[in-house]
Design a protein around this motif. Structure first.
Motif, short mmCIF file in Angstrom:
data_model
loop_
_atom_site.label_atom_id
_atom_site.label_comp_id
_atom_site.label_asym_id
_atom_site.label_seq_id
_atom_site.Cartn_x
_atom_site.Cartn_y
_atom_site.Cartn_z
N GLU A 1 0.84 -1.21 0.00
CA GLU A 1 0.00 0.00 0.00
C GLU A 1 0.87 1.25 0.00
O GLU A 1 0.57 2.24 -0.68
N TYR A 2 1.95 1.22 0.76
CA TYR A 2 2.82 2.39 0.89
C TYR A 2 3.42 2.80 -0.45
O TYR A 2 3.56 3.99 -0.73
N VAL A 3 3.75 1.82 -1.30
CA VAL A 3 4.37 2.15 -2.59
C VAL A 3 3.33 2.27 -3.71
O VAL A 3 3.67 2.41 -4.87
N GLY A 4 2.04 2.21 -3.34
CA GLY A 4 1.00 2.43 -4.33
C GLY A 4 0.59 1.20 -5.13
O GLY A 4 -0.09 1.32 -6.16
N GLU A 5 0.98 0.02 -4.66
CA GLU A 5 0.61 -1.21 -5.35
C GLU A 5 -0.82 -1.59 -5.02
O GLU A 5 -1.25 -1.54 -3.87
N THR A 6 -1.60 -1.94 -6.04
CA THR A 6 -2.98 -2.39 -5.82
C THR A 6 -2.98 -3.75 -5.14
O THR A 6 -2.26 -4.67 -5.56
N VAL A 7 -3.76 -3.87 -4.08
CA VAL A 7 -3.87 -5.13 -3.33
C VAL A 7 -5.34 -5.52 -3.26
O VAL A 7 -6.16 -4.77 -2.74
N LYS A 8 -5.67 -6.67 -3.80
CA LYS A 8 -7.05 -7.18 -3.78
C LYS A 8 -7.30 -7.99 -2.52
O LYS A 8 -6.40 -8.64 -1.99
N VAL A 9 -8.55 -7.95 -2.06
CA VAL A 9 -8.97 -8.78 -0.94
C VAL A 9 -9.70 -10.00 -1.49
O VAL A 9 -10.59 -9.88 -2.34
N VAL A 10 -9.31 -11.16 -1.02
CA VAL A 10 -10.00 -12.42 -1.34
C VAL A 10 -10.65 -12.91 -0.05
O VAL A 10 -9.96 -13.09 0.96
N GLN A 11 -11.98 -13.07 -0.08
CA GLN A 11 -12.66 -13.42 1.15
C GLN A 11 -12.24 -14.79 1.64
O GLN A 11 -12.28 -15.78 0.90
N SER A 12 -11.86 -14.85 2.90
CA SER A 12 -11.36 -16.06 3.53
C SER A 12 -12.43 -16.64 4.43
O SER A 12 -13.63 -16.37 4.27
N ARG A 13 -12.01 -17.45 5.38
CA ARG A 13 -12.90 -18.08 6.35
C ARG A 13 -12.47 -17.71 7.76
O ARG A 13 -11.29 -17.48 8.02
N SER A 14 -13.43 -17.69 8.66
CA SER A 14 -13.13 -17.31 10.04
C SER A 14 -12.31 -18.37 10.77
O SER A 14 -11.72 -18.09 11.81
N ASP A 15 -12.25 -19.60 10.22
CA ASP A 15 -11.46 -20.64 10.90
C ASP A 15 -9.99 -20.60 10.51
O ASP A 15 -9.20 -21.42 10.99
N ASN A 16 -9.59 -19.65 9.69
CA ASN A 16 -8.17 -19.47 9.35
C ASN A 16 -7.52 -18.63 10.46
O ASN A 16 -7.07 -17.51 10.25
N ILE A 17 -7.47 -19.20 11.65
CA ILE A 17 -7.02 -18.44 12.82
C ILE A 17 -5.50 -18.46 12.95
O ILE A 17 -4.82 -19.37 12.47
N LYS A 18 -5.00 -17.43 13.62
CA LYS A 18 -3.59 -17.38 13.98
C LYS A 18 -3.47 -17.69 15.47
O LYS A 18 -4.16 -17.08 16.29
N ILE A 19 -2.61 -18.64 15.80
CA ILE A 19 -2.40 -18.98 17.21
C ILE A 19 -1.53 -17.89 17.84
O ILE A 19 -0.35 -17.77 17.53
N THR A 20 -2.15 -17.10 18.69
CA THR A 20 -1.46 -15.99 19.34
C THR A 20 -1.40 -16.20 20.85
O THR A 20 -0.37 -15.97 21.48
N TYR A 21 -2.51 -16.62 21.42
CA TYR A 21 -2.59 -16.87 22.86
C TYR A 21 -2.77 -18.37 23.11
O TYR A 21 -3.13 -19.13 22.21
N ALA A 22 -2.53 -18.77 24.35
CA ALA A 22 -2.56 -20.19 24.69
C ALA A 22 -3.90 -20.84 24.36
O ALA A 22 -3.95 -21.98 23.88
N ASP A 23 -5.01 -20.12 24.60
CA ASP A 23 -6.31 -20.74 24.33
C ASP A 23 -6.60 -20.89 22.84
O ASP A 23 -7.47 -21.67 22.43
N ASP A 24 -5.85 -20.15 21.99
CA ASP A 24 -6.00 -20.32 20.54
C ASP A 24 -5.56 -21.72 20.10
O ASP A 24 -6.05 -22.25 19.10
#
Length: 240
Positions: free
Chosen positions: A205-228
């Motif tokens: 975004e900073y250099v002006g490159e177009t970035v498209k969003v592709v809709q994902s799923r809510s189960d594509n979680i990132k493990i950040t905390y222990a309960d994740d």
């Protein structure tokens, strides 16, 4: 939708993956690394790499810390395609190190996607749609989901200042995909100018490159905390 392999053959693209795995993960544990926690007899990192290899990758680069004695000993899928490089102080530095390494063996026009080491639940369908979008529309793209909950702008003393409209807000996930040369240059420029890089898209975004969003799923979680980790176990079991 064409398969990634069909698109690659048609358009002569190679697809590579970068997995930054050098972080301390202090929000998960002060002593244990989240990517080496066990789920169904495999580490989180093994699950993540296995998902990525659902695609016909030319190779994948793991950016690991200097004192990591585990990554190279794991039974990873497609081990002949595995490469390792030294990670950096922050995630963005690890990604740049991996892109620099990849530049020695890949073309600047090749596609590369960056994926969190502790995000093991991404679906094959999401991966295919992401790469299809990047190839067919000749653009950078990310997986993301629309924000669902009501958002509040909260002041320092926990008083609500206002409700924030969520109409145009999406929660970014990984993988995030771009051409190798474009992404590497964008991160280098952003870092040189002191821009805060929270993900690959923010550099693009900073250099002006177009970035498209592709809709994902809510189960594509990132493990950040222990309960994740417990949630990831349930998701992987249900997907299996």
């Amino acid at each position: 939708m064409k398969t990634v392999q069909e698109l690659q053959q048609q358009m002569h693209h190679k697809v590579w993956a970068v997995i930054p795995a050098a972080g301390s993960g202090s929000r998960f544990s002060k002593t244990e690394l989240k990517q080496y926690q066990m789920i169904q007899g495999q580490t989180v990192l093994q699950h993540t790499v296995s998902r990525l290899n659902d695609l016909p990758l030319s190779g994948y680069v793991l950016a690991i810390s200097e004192d990591d004695s585990v990554a190279r000993t794991l039974n990873l899928t497609q081990p002949d395609k595995a490469h390792f490089c030294l990670g950096g102080a922050e995630r963005v530095n690890s990604v740049l190190n991996a892109l620099t390494y990849l530049s020695q063996i890949a073309s600047p026009e090749d596609l590369v996607f960056v994926h969190d080491a502790a995000r093991p639940c991404v679906s094959s369908n999401c991966l295919n749609r992401l790469v299809n979008t990047a190839i067919q529309e000749n653009c950078s793209a990310i997986l993301a989901i629309p924000v669902r909950d009501t958002l509040k702008f909260v002041e320092q003393d926990y008083n609500i200042d206002k409700t924030v409209s969520r109409d145009y807000l999406w929660q970014a996930q990984t993988p995030q995909i771009s051409r190798l040369g474009i992404l590497k240059s964008a991160i280098e420029q952003a870092l040189q100018n002191g821009v805060n890089i929270t993900d690959e898209a923010s550099a693009l975004e900073y250099v002006g490159e177009t970035v498209k969003v592709v809709q994902s799923r809510s189960d594509n979680i990132k493990i950040t905390y222990a309960d994740d980790l417990e949630l990831a176990k349930l998701i992987l079991s249900s997907q299996k």
